[in-house]
Structures are given as structure tokens and as C-alpha cells.
Scaffold this motif. Structure first.
Motif, PDB file in Angstrom:
ATOM      1  N   SER A   1       8.035   2.631 -27.539  1.00 58.44           N
ATOM      2  CA  SER A   1       8.186   2.029 -28.343  1.00 58.44           C
ATOM      3  C   SER A   1       9.739   0.745 -28.428  1.00 58.44           C
ATOM      4  N   LEU A   2      11.044   1.702 -28.625  1.00 66.15           N
ATOM      5  CA  LEU A   2      11.988   1.009 -28.375  1.00 66.15           C
ATOM      6  C   LEU A   2      12.842   0.563 -27.371  1.00 66.15           C
ATOM      7  N   GLY A   3      11.578   0.381 -26.472  1.00 63.71           N
ATOM      8  CA  GLY A   3      12.422  -0.108 -24.785  1.00 63.71           C
ATOM      9  C   GLY A   3      12.798   0.526 -23.703  1.00 63.71           C
TER      10      GLY A   3
ATOM     11  N   SER B   1      15.328  -2.138 -29.932  1.00 67.05           N
ATOM     12  CA  SER B   1      13.566  -3.047 -29.162  1.00 67.05           C
ATOM     13  C   SER B   1      13.830  -3.997 -27.966  1.00 67.05           C
TER      14      SER B   1
END
Length: 665
Positions: A235-237, A545
Motif C-alpha cells: 500500500s505504501l508503493g 504512497s
């Protein structure tokens, strides 16, 4: 036998690293450009080629291919060849005088001057006859026929028809295909380029300790617990998760909390003190799980689009099985005890080092290579190497080549905060990426000078900087006193200045508690379990993100060596661009270096580099706020704040369609 020899001079072949001692770096899919300065006495027409081939992982010999070089004027010649696959390539340059083309050029000038050319036509007939023989030997029947017939005609009394035959373009092409290379000169070195896979150039790394995965600060985590972090990391990338050593940890001289020499019951020790009765570098810490559990973690990470990087720390706890089984691999003091690792005034009582260049080095090196290959067999293809500057360069050159000759997709990241020449030497011997001094570059001029150095030739031919604003070892002074604004701006710089960057867990939570007077964490996770509250108020997860989303969306941010700085009329704002060669991705970035106060600047937009006319209107899409604007002219204004210390603009030009205007995107 032809007693004549060639006299073409081949100079300044580039890229060439230290006289060909080391391979330059590229990435599979790149087009590799070779340049050279070529000349010869007189006025001969020259022909030049680049000879190249890939060395396959099986080490079998592959045939050489040739690509013609083009003259760019002033004796500069260039050619390109494709690096279609990951692996090692060889290349060199060869050149020779084109005797037929030189003859034809001189013939035309003499005819134009009204000179009698009977002798010249006979000379040409002999040259064409030689080319015909070579065409026949190569099986080119049509070229053989044309060259033979033309040679026969040129032996007859001269006429305008014969001049036309001699200067016919099709004859020149046939002769060039079967040139006389007896006077060729070949560059005296065979050079190398290594084409890494994309991960060696591009990646967003996230480091965390699986043993803290439970997040209560008391319960030792397992690989299964660590799998629960993967959706969060995704989700943070981030696309690469880096694990510190996962091996059994020694008990002799085990460190306590905050690097204490005194341990308490339950102290977990440093993961870098590798080895115990449970095993060594090929084993998994029992409290983390089993080797099968680790392989399951790798597959789970892959399912989330994440690659796992594993720490390689070639050092041992005094309890490591190697110490008893192979005492000859270690340095001993006169009293017989093994020397512990030291970097005065620091001393690592829980670690002993190998005798790298001692009489048992051959067996030692072979064993350590087998460690890397063991983890490759489990599915790991990325390794972060701990303190490589404390081991001989000869060892790394040998090890990396040994591994990559069989597994060319393996990536090695050098953790070497050391002297500049040593860092660069490690890159030259094969490390795919390196940590950098970015961690301590805080002001505009020093940031620009350092990043220009490492992202431009000649350094960028072999060195790729992976930018880390923090590590488990380092909490920079700037982050200890800057608040969330400092964390935002430093990660914005790291994510956009280089194609690879990383952060250690807790950065997104703005963890800034340091040991007094030191750039080290208080209650460091290196020595204890940590209770991470990933929803801690004041976190910058959303900011990170967005940065990683911008990196994934725009190819220019995924490339290394395309960084260019521009003028921002404020010493607290740095302004730069990254672009693809074809202009399909063009990004402008402005970052404030002030974590506490708003800053404003006039930006000098590089219109010419962007392919934009001075009076042309173009659109910019700010990726962190999703705001679109129209800009015109060479100047723009930006306001940056501690809450929004960076702006990333994708630049789009108008194009006219039949109905309306749209954008190049």
C-alpha cells in the motif's frame, strides 16, 4: 602473403572503464552506444565496425556480430547494438581503409579534372577482381558475377561507359560487402558491458525486521507474521522488501538493548552476529521459522508485486559452526583467541571476522560463494551486502562474477558508507548499486554537486546510487530535529533524485528518537524487538504512497543518469528535471529544503530541453495534489510548505487534432 600492414589509428574507445579492467553497466533492453576516434594518414575512405557478442551463462563461446560505425565528423565514429538480454557482453572496434571506395573517389576527381585514367581503371579492375574472389568464397554468386564482369570491362580501353561502370552505386555496395580486411586494425582490448535486469536500476526498498512483525515489543515474530506486513508495504508503493540477516544469532558476547554489553533474559541480540549451535549462514533462525516458511514468504511477497532482498553479512558470531570446523578461516591473536571485529573506538564483541587473504582463502571463498548460491536456490535474487568495504575487493570481484556468470539476474547492493574511492571501486568490481552520502547532504549546493557527480559520466557508467534517508544504523541529525516536514522533504528528494531509493521501517511514522549526541536510534531495533504502531498519529504514509505512485506512473523517474538541475531563485529550494530520451515522459521536481517554514521561488523552466517554444502553452500535472495548470514562458512560481514540501509536475505539450487540442501524454 600480403607484407603490407594497416595503419588506422583507433583512440578513445568509449565507454571504457579503467582501460577495460572492469565492465560498464547498462540494463537489458538498452541500446548500447560505442564511440571511437578513428583516423589514418592520407585521404583513404575508412570503414569501421563494432564487434560484439553476449557471453551466455553457460560460458559457451558465442559468435561475434558486427555493426557498422557511422562517421560523425572530425574523426568521431559511433555505432549501437542491442542489449536484448540480461548478462555480460563483450565489444571492440575494428577499422580498415576501403580500397575500392578510395579508388572510386580518386577516380572521379581525376575524371572531373580531365585527367587520363587508363592506369587507374586497371588498378580498379585488380581491386574488383580481388573482391570477386572473396564474394565467391563467401557464396555470394550475384556479387561475384557483378564484380567479375565489372573487372573484365575495366581492363578494356577506357570509355565513358567504363567510367560509369566504375562509379556505379551497386558496384560500390557489392565491393563493400566483400572488403579487403588485410589492412584492418583492431582495438587492442576487448571491453565488457554488463546488462543488469531492471531491478538493478529501479526500485523502492522498504527495510524491516521480521522478528518485530508482531508489533507488541515482546513476542518474537515469524515469517508467517511478516507475511501480514506485505499488504501494508504494498500500500505504501514499495516493490522491494529488505530483510536484515535471518540466521541464528550467537550467544557469546550477545549485545543487550541499546548495544549494551550486559544482556538480560529475553534479549534477542544483533542479527549481524551470525551463527550458533542451530546453524550458520545457510540456516534460518528457529524463532523465525523454517526454510520452507521462508520460501513461502518469498512467494507471498511475489504475489503482492514485491521482491525480497536478503542481507549478506560475511562475519560470524564466536558461536558460528565455522569457528570450530574451520579455525584456519579466522585471524587469531598471539594468545590463540580469535580477533573480534573493531573500528576504534567501536568494538563489536559479538562478531569475529574471516582471514580473507590467508592461506585458507581458496576454501573460504568457495564456501561463501556457496552461501550466496544457496539463497539463490531458495529464490532470492537481490542481496544487500553488509560492510563490503571491510573485505578485499579481489574477493568481491571473484564472487560477483562467479554468481552472475550462472545467474546474471542477481543484484548486489553495496552498503558502504566509506571513502569515495572505495565506494567507487566496489561499484567497478561489480556491485549493481551502492549506498551514498545523500544521507548527509542537506544543503542545495552540496546536494546538487554530489548528485551531479554520481548520476553523470564517467561515474554513472559503473555506479548507481541507491538513496536512503535513514537506516537501522543511522538516524541523521537533520531528522532528529526537523519534525514531519524534514521526513517529507528528505523522502521526496530520495524518491525523485535517483531511480532507486530505500527507507527503514519507522520513517513513515517520523520516528526521530535518537541517542543523545549520536546519529543512532534510541532503543534500536538492531538489539531488541520493537512495538510498531503503524497508525501512529502524524505519520506520512499517504505522502510516501503518492511519491511511489508517481515513480511507477512516469518512466523518467525510473531511469538513472537523466537528472538535470535548473535554477530556482531561492537557496532553500532545489529544482530539477528527469526526462526520457524520446520525450514521452518529462518530469519537473521542486523540493524545499526547509522543514519548518514556507518557501517561495521563481523557477527557470528548461523549455528547450523539454522541446517547448518560448511562446508555447503547455500543461503541467502536479502529481502529489493532482492539480493541472497551463504554463507559458520560461518562468513559473512555486510555494512549498513543511506540509507540502515538494511538487512533481508531469509536462504535457499541446498537439492539434482535427477537432480540438489534446495532449501528448
Amino acid at each position: 602473403m600480403n607484407s603490407r600492414i594497416g595503419s588506422v589509428v583507433i583512440e578513445s574507445v568509449r565507454p571504457e572503464l579503467d582501460g577495460g579492467r572492469f565492465a560498464v553497466k547498462r540494463v537489458e533492453g538498452d541500446t548500447f552506444t560505442v564511440e571511437a576516434d578513428l583516423f589514418k594518414e592520407g585521404h583513404d575512405v575508412l570503414v569501421a565496425i563494432v564487434r560484439w557478442r553476449q557471453i551466455l551463462p553457460t560460458s559457451q563461446e558465442t559468435s561475434w556480430s558486427e555493426v557498422p560505425m557511422r562517421s560523425r565528423g572530425n574523426d568521431l565514429w559511433t555505432a549501437e547494438f542491442p542489449l536484448a538480454r540480461n548478462g555480460r557482453y563483450q565489444y571492440t572496434v575494428e577499422a580498415w581503409p576501403d580500397l575500392v571506395a578510395t579508388w572510386a573517389s580518386e577516380l572521379k576527381r581525376k575524371v572531373d579534372a580531365g585527367r587520363e585514367v587508363r592506369s587507374e581503371l586497371l588498378e580498379g579492375a585488380a581491386l574488383l577482381e580481388g573482391a570477386a574472389g572473396r564474394a565467391q568464397a563467401a557464396g555470394f554468386a550475384e556479387d561475384h558475377r557483378l564484380l567479375t564482369e565489372s573487372s573484365r570491362k575495366l581492363k578494356q580501353p577506357p570509355s565513358p561507359e567504363h567510367i560509369a561502370i566504375a562509379l556505379a552505386p551497386e558496384l560500390a555496395l557489392a565491393a563493400a560487402r566483400h572488403a579487403d580486411r588485410s589492412l584492418s586494425t583492431r582495438y587492442d582490448r576487448v571491453l565488457e558491458v554488463f546488462a543488469d535486469r531492471e531491478r538493478a536500476r529501479t526500485g523502492a526498498w522498504y527495510e524491516f525486521f521480521p522478528r518485530s512483525a508482531v508489533r507488541d515489543g515482546r513476542t518474537h515474530g515469524t515469517f508467517k507474521d511478516a507475511e501480514a506486513w506485505l499488504p501494508y508495504i504494498q500500500s505504501l508503493g514499495f516493490d522491494t522488501v529488505y530483510l536484515p540477516p535471518i540466521h541464528p544469532i550467537g550467544r557469546t558476547a550477545r549485545k543487550g538493548k541499546n548495544n549494551s554489553l550486559k544482556t538480560e533474559p529475553g534479549d534477542v541480540g544483533s542479527p549481524w552476529a551470525i551463527g550458533s549451535a542451530e546453524g550458520g549462514h545457510k540456516a534460518v533462525h528457529p524463532e523465525l521459522g523454517t526454510l520452507e516458511d521462508f520460501r513461502h514468504f518469498l512467494k507471498a511477497a511475489e504475489a503482492h508485486g514485491i521482491e525480497v532482498a536478503l542481507d549478506v553479512a560475511f562475519q560470524c558470531s564466536p558461536d558460528h559452526p565455522y569457528v570450530k570446523e574451520h579455525p584456519e578461516w579466522f585471524l587469531h591473536r598471539p594468545d590463540g583467541t580469535i580477533k573480534t571485529a573493531e573500528n576504534p573506538p567501536k568494538r563489536y564483541e559479538d562478531i569475529v571476522n574471516f582471514d580473507w587473504m590467508g592461506p585458507a582463502r581458496e576454501a573460504l571463498w568457495a564456501e561463501l560463494a556457496s552461501v550466496v548460491l544457496h539463497w539463490v536456490d531458495q529464490g532470492v535474487r537481490v542481496f544487500r551486502v553488509d560492510n563490503p568495504h571491510t573485505k578485499p575487493l579481489q574477493f568481491w570481484a571473484w564472487l560477483i562474477r562467479k554468481v552472475q556468470d550462472v545467474h546474471p539476474g542477481v543484484v548486489f547492493l553495496s552498503e558502504a558508507f566509506t571513502r569515495p574511492k572505495v565506494m567507487k571501486a566496489l561499484a567497478k568490481v561489480g556491485f549493481s548499486q551502492s549506498y551514498t552520502y545523500f544521507t548527509w547532504r542537506n544543503f542545495k549546493q552540496e546536494l546538487q554537486e554530489y548528485l551531479e557527480e554520481i548520476t553523470s559520466p564517467p561515474v554513472s557508467e559503473y555506479f548507481r546510487g541507491n538513496l536512503w534517508p535513514n537506516t537501522p544504523d543511522i538516524l541523521p541529525e537533520m531528522l532528529q530535529r526537523s519534525g514531519p516536514g524534514g521526513f517529507r522533504l528528505r523522502v521526496a528528494l530520495a524518491a525523485t533524485l535517483s531511480s532507486s531509493y530505500g527507507m527503514y521501517c519507522g520513517y513513515e511514522l517520523c520516528e526521530d528518537r535518537g541517542l543523545h549526541g549520536k546519529e543512532e536510534y534510541l532503543d534500536s531495533e538492531k538489539y531488541q524487538l520493537v512495538a510498531w504502531d503503524l497508525d501512529r498519529p502524524g505519520n506520512i504514509r499517504g505522502w510516501i504512497s503518492k511519491l511511489n505512485a508517481a515513480r511507477k506512473q512516469h518512466r523518467a523517474l525510473q531511469l538513472y543518469g537523466n537528472l538535470e538541475f535548473h535554477v530556482a531563485e531561492n537557496e532553500h529550494i532545489v529544482f530539477y528535471s528527469k526526462r526520457t530520451k524520446d520525450g514521452s515522459s518529462q518530469v519537473l521536481v521542486a523540493v524545499s529544503l526547509d522543514p519548518h517554514s514556507p518557501q517561495e521561488a521563481i523557477l527557470h523552466v528548461p523549455l528547450a530541453a523539454l522541446g517547448i517554444q518560448p511562446d508555447e502553452t503547455y500543461q503541467v500535472h502536479e502529481l502529489l495534489t493532482d492539480e493541472r495548470r497551463l504554463w507559458q514562458g520560461p518562468h513559473s512560481q512555486v510555494m512549498l510548505t513543511p506540509e507540502q514540501p515538494a511538487a512533481i509536475w508531469a509536462v504535457y505539450r499541446f498537439r492539434r487534432s482535427e477537432q480540438a487540442f489534446d495532449y501528448y501524454e
